[in-house]
Motif scaffolding. Structure first.
Motif, PDB file in Angstrom:
ATOM      1  N   UNK A  49       0.808  -1.217   0.000  1.00  0.00           N
ATOM      2  CA  UNK A  49       0.000   0.000   0.000  1.00  0.00           C
ATOM      3  C   UNK A  49       0.838   1.261   0.000  1.00  0.00           C
ATOM      4  N   UNK A  50       0.260   2.329  -0.556  1.00  0.00           N
ATOM      5  CA  UNK A  50       0.852   3.669  -0.452  1.00  0.00           C
ATOM      6  C   UNK A  50      -0.209   4.568   0.175  1.00  0.00           C
ATOM      7  N   UNK A  51       0.004   5.038   1.394  1.00  0.00           N
ATOM      8  CA  UNK A  51      -1.007   5.852   2.075  1.00  0.00           C
ATOM      9  C   UNK A  51      -1.008   7.301   1.598  1.00  0.00           C
ATOM     10  N   UNK A  52      -2.176   7.946   1.692  1.00  0.00           N
ATOM     11  CA  UNK A  52      -2.297   9.331   1.235  1.00  0.00           C
ATOM     12  C   UNK A  52      -2.202  10.349   2.381  1.00  0.00           C
ATOM     13  N   UNK A  53      -1.942   9.874   3.577  1.00  0.00           N
ATOM     14  CA  UNK A  53      -1.800  10.814   4.707  1.00  0.00           C
ATOM     15  C   UNK A  53      -1.083  10.102   5.847  1.00  0.00           C
ATOM     16  N   UNK A  54      -0.616  10.885   6.794  1.00  0.00           N
ATOM     17  CA  UNK A  54       0.013  10.287   7.980  1.00  0.00           C
ATOM     18  C   UNK A  54      -1.017   9.468   8.757  1.00  0.00           C
ATOM     19  N   UNK A  55      -2.265   9.976   8.821  1.00  0.00           N
ATOM     20  CA  UNK A  55      -3.310   9.255   9.575  1.00  0.00           C
ATOM     21  C   UNK A  55      -3.566   7.879   8.945  1.00  0.00           C
ATOM     22  N   UNK A  56      -3.636   7.845   7.614  1.00  0.00           N
ATOM     23  CA  UNK A  56      -3.871   6.564   6.933  1.00  0.00           C
ATOM     24  C   UNK A  56      -2.669   5.646   7.098  1.00  0.00           C
ATOM     25  N   UNK A  57      -1.471   6.218   7.106  1.00  0.00           N
ATOM     26  CA  UNK A  57      -0.256   5.404   7.302  1.00  0.00           C
ATOM     27  C   UNK A  57      -0.330   4.699   8.662  1.00  0.00           C
ATOM     28  N   UNK A  58      -0.697   5.461   9.677  1.00  0.00           N
ATOM     29  CA  UNK A  58      -0.782   4.881  11.029  1.00  0.00           C
ATOM     30  C   UNK A  58      -1.825   3.766  11.071  1.00  0.00           C
ATOM     31  N   UNK A  59      -2.992   4.037  10.444  1.00  0.00           N
ATOM     32  CA  UNK A  59      -4.054   3.027  10.437  1.00  0.00           C
ATOM     33  C   UNK A  59      -3.607   1.772   9.669  1.00  0.00           C
ATOM     34  N   UNK A  60      -3.000   1.993   8.495  1.00  0.00           N
ATOM     35  CA  UNK A  60      -2.580   0.852   7.665  1.00  0.00           C
ATOM     36  C   UNK A  60      -1.539   0.008   8.392  1.00  0.00           C
ATOM     37  N   UNK A  61      -0.614   0.678   9.076  1.00  0.00           N
ATOM     38  CA  UNK A  61       0.407  -0.065   9.839  1.00  0.00           C
ATOM     39  C   UNK A  61      -0.256  -0.883  10.941  1.00  0.00           C
ATOM     40  N   UNK A  62      -1.243  -0.280  11.596  1.00  0.00           N
ATOM     41  CA  UNK A  62      -1.901  -1.015  12.687  1.00  0.00           C
ATOM     42  C   UNK A  62      -2.707  -2.200  12.139  1.00  0.00           C
TER      43      UNK A  62
END
Ligand code: 5RP
Length: 225
Positions: A49-62
């Motif tokens: 995945x490539x996230x479009x925001x820091x918030x999405x990055x955190x969610x995707x990692x979790x």
């Protein structure tokens, strides 16, 4: 009963296939897609995945979704993202969640951009939702003045009384055009103002809209004549 947002997100996830590079959108609708993709990954789906925001990055990692960035690829197979408004031509206003800049870069690198919305987001004419314009902090007042001259009724977005700062360290000016007659022209015009980094008009980027309206799922593909 699951919400329209969740139903549109889960319908979009059916397009996610093994081996794909997937753009992960931002916002409450896209969040449902990220969570569903997380579930699919935990059940054996192999994507990056490539996230479009820091918030999405955190969610995707979790959620355990493996992530990459543009140092590893120039292209994304499929992005799933939300919108604030979408019209019959699948042009949109995005950026209510302040992630428009990364969202537009990700959309522009995507072979397929699926936009997931509930029925209330479909409009006859764009502009009732305030159009976010991302500006650099230096001289934002000058840009603001120009947006006023364009009848944009600009408003600096605030958070706890201070300018709201994007993931890229910029400010957001929300413009109340109310009715946008020519979105293509306005998108270009705004981006020519020195100090404007990007604006929330997404033109010809959505390839497929998946809208949940009550019990129905409506899919509309962009006409690519
Ligand atoms: C964030 C966005 C979002 O996709 C848009 O604001 C829709 O959000 P939501 O799904 O929460 O209504 O553009 O920058």
């Amino acid at each position: 009963m699951i919400s329209e947002k969740q139903r549109s997100a889960e319908a979009a996830c059916e397009y996610v296939k093994d081996g794909m590079i997937v753009g992960l959108g931002t916002g409450s609708t896209a969040e449902f897609a990220v969570k569903k993709i997380g579930e699919l990954v935990r059940n054996g789906l192999s994507i990056r995945g490539i996230p479009t925001s820091d918030a999405t990055k955190i969610l995707a990692e979790s959620e355990g979704i493996p992530l990459i960035d543009f140092s590893e690829t120039m292209f994304i197979d499929l992005t799933i993202d939300g919108a604030d408004e979408i019209d019959a031509n699948l042009n949109m206003i995005k950026g209510g969640g302040a992630a428009l800049l990364r969202e537009k870069i990700v959309a522009s690198a995507s072979r397929e951009e699926i936009i997931i919305v509930s029925g209330s987001k479909l409009v006859q004419q764009l502009g009732a939702f305030p159009l976010p314009v991302e500006v650099i902090p230096f001289g934002w007042q000058v840009v603001f003045n120009q947006l006023e001259s364009l009848q944009g009724n600009p408003e600096l977005r605030l958070k706890q009384g201070q300018p709201s700062v994007t993931d890229q360290g910029n400010f957001i000016v929300d413009c109340h055009f109310r009715k946008i007659e020519n979105p293509e022209q306005l998108e270009q015009h705004l981006n020519m103002i020195p100090g404007v980094v990007e604006n929330g008009l997404f033109i010809n980027l959505c390839t497929r809209m998946i809208m949940a309206d009550g019990e129905n799922i409506i899919i509309k593909n962009r006409n690519l004549n």
